[in-house]
Design a protein around this motif. Structure first.
Motif, PDB file in Angstrom:
ATOM      1  N   GLN A  20      -8.956   8.497   0.803  1.00 18.47           N
ATOM      2  CA  GLN A  20      -7.596   7.992   0.614  1.00 18.47           C
ATOM      3  C   GLN A  20      -6.668   9.025  -0.013  1.00 18.47           C
ATOM      4  N   HIS A  28       0.846  -1.189   0.000  1.00 15.24           N
ATOM      5  CA  HIS A  28       0.000   0.000   0.000  1.00 15.24           C
ATOM      6  C   HIS A  28       0.886   1.246   0.000  1.00 15.24           C
ATOM      7  N   HIS A  71     -10.927   1.059  -8.257  1.00 16.10           N
ATOM      8  CA  HIS A  71     -10.194   2.286  -7.968  1.00 16.10           C
ATOM      9  C   HIS A  71     -10.041   3.098  -9.247  1.00 16.10           C
ATOM     10  N   SER A 121      -9.949  -3.250  -7.205  1.00 14.93           N
ATOM     11  CA  SER A 121      -9.353  -3.174  -5.873  1.00 14.93           C
ATOM     12  C   SER A 121      -8.684  -4.492  -5.504  1.00 14.93           C
ATOM     13  N   LYS A 137      -3.254   8.606   4.458  1.00 11.55           N
ATOM     14  CA  LYS A 137      -3.894   7.371   3.998  1.00 11.55           C
ATOM     15  C   LYS A 137      -3.105   6.736   2.853  1.00 11.55           C
ATOM     16  N   ASP A 161     -11.845   5.462  -4.395  1.00 10.16           N
ATOM     17  CA  ASP A 161     -12.067   4.058  -4.074  1.00 10.16           C
ATOM     18  C   ASP A 161     -13.575   3.821  -4.103  1.00 10.16           C
ATOM     19  N   VAL A 169      -7.077   9.585  -6.068  1.00 11.37           N
ATOM     20  CA  VAL A 169      -7.711   8.275  -6.120  1.00 11.37           C
ATOM     21  C   VAL A 169      -9.146   8.371  -5.628  1.00 11.37           C
ATOM     22  N   THR A 200      -3.335   3.464  -0.390  1.00 13.40           N
ATOM     23  CA  THR A 200      -4.193   2.674  -1.270  1.00 13.40           C
ATOM     24  C   THR A 200      -3.403   1.458  -1.743  1.00 13.40           C
ATOM     25  N   GLN A 211      -0.457   8.809  -1.895  1.00 11.28           N
ATOM     26  CA  GLN A 211      -0.551   9.460  -3.203  1.00 11.28           C
ATOM     27  C   GLN A 211       0.605  10.445  -3.430  1.00 11.28           C
TER      28      GLN A 211
END
Length: 299
Positions: A225, A115, A174, A168, A230, A133, A131, A232, A118
């Motif tokens: 996210q 993960h 995504h 995902s 956060k 989600d 992004v 992703t 960004q």
């Protein structure tokens, strides 16, 4: 005896290669490592490189304990790159960066999902992509996610932005958008505005609020996210599921034509053929010429 192998001049101890990690297919740890080494490495590494990586670990397989590791795990080799990261509770925090095949295989041996945030390590909290989600609430499925994705694609295009899709690897979809670098807070605010617009435009389908009671039959457009804190699931990572499903890039023809949930389920064994056919469908995320400025906020 733990096998020792050499990858790009680095000696790695690979353990428990016969352990079943994905019980529905009997996929072993050795097969997972083979996927990353032989199939995914060339595609996943550019999407991991220069970003701090969080690991979602499932060392006993998809049915066992699952936990998140942000700090470098104990025993991390000194040749694995780490980078300082902004974290209010720990000003000295560092995270791993997966920069090459050797560090990819070291990490994969820990049994992880990969993960990333960004933003890149050299510009903390300055996002170079956005992004969405798209998370379906049963009985909605990825089919409904695709309908919302098509609306978002057109809305983003109206602001001069390109959108690219990937599964995902779980239930949803995504959408990723390459950006000229912008503060994560501004990207989050813009993404939230579009999530609200999606709910207004598709009231029977899209939802921008996380409240569980509102979720059944709708697609939650999760903009959160984009927050600097956060992460992703990275493209091409395996997910901690009963089957070895992959967060797999998909074409817009596949998104527009999706009529059944299984149409957008891809497993480790599918990826070599897809990469041969399409190359890296998310390659434009790595191309500075595809990045566009974030539209100005209201007012």
């Amino acid at each position: 005896m733990t096998p020792i192998t050499e990858v790009e001049g680095r000696r790695l101890s690979l353990s428990n290669l016969d352990k079943v990690l994905h019980p529905a297919t009997g996929t072993t740890k050795g097969e997972v490592l083979h996927y990353y080494a032989a199939t995914a490495a060339g595609a996943i590494l550019p999407h991991l490189r220069d970003r701090p990586v969080s690991f979602l670990r499932y060392p006993d397989g998809a049915g066992g304990q699952v936990f998140v590791t942000k700090n470098p795990p104990p025993g991390t080799p000194d040749w694995v790159c780490t980078t300082p990261v902004p974290r209010s509770e720990d000003p000295g925090a560092r995270q791993v960066m997966v920069q090459d095949l050797a560090s990819l295989m070291w990490a994969a041996n820990l049994v992880v999902e990969f993960h990333t945030p960004q933003w890149r390590a050299d510009a903390p909290e300055i996002a170079d992509r956005m992004v969405f989600d798209l998370d379906p609430g049963s009985p909605a499925t990825v089919v409904e996610c695709c309908a919302v994705a098509c609306w978002l694609r057109e809305r983003l295009a109206a602001d001069g932005l390109f959108a690219y899709g990937k599964t995902s690897g779980s239930k949803g979809l995504h959408l990723l958008v390459p950006l000229e670098p912008a503060p994560a807070a501004e990207v989050s605010a813009y993404a939230r505005r579009l999530a609200v617009e999606a709910e207004d435009a598709l009231p029977d389908l899209a939802l921008h609020r996380m409240k569980r009671a509102l979720r059944p039959g709708k697609v939650f457009v999760d903009f959160s996210q984009n927050s600097a804190s956060k992460t992703t699931a990275a493209p091409y990572t395996l997910r901690a599921r009963a089957e070895p499903t992959v967060s797999a890039p998909v074409t817009w023809d596949e998104i527009e034509g999706c009529r059944a949930p299984e149409a957008l389920v891809f497993r480790a064994d599918d990826m070599a053929g897809r990469l041969e056919r399409y190359g890296d469908l998310l390659g434009p995320l790595l191309d500075p010429d595809r990045a566009r400025p974030l539209p100005p906020g209201p007012g």
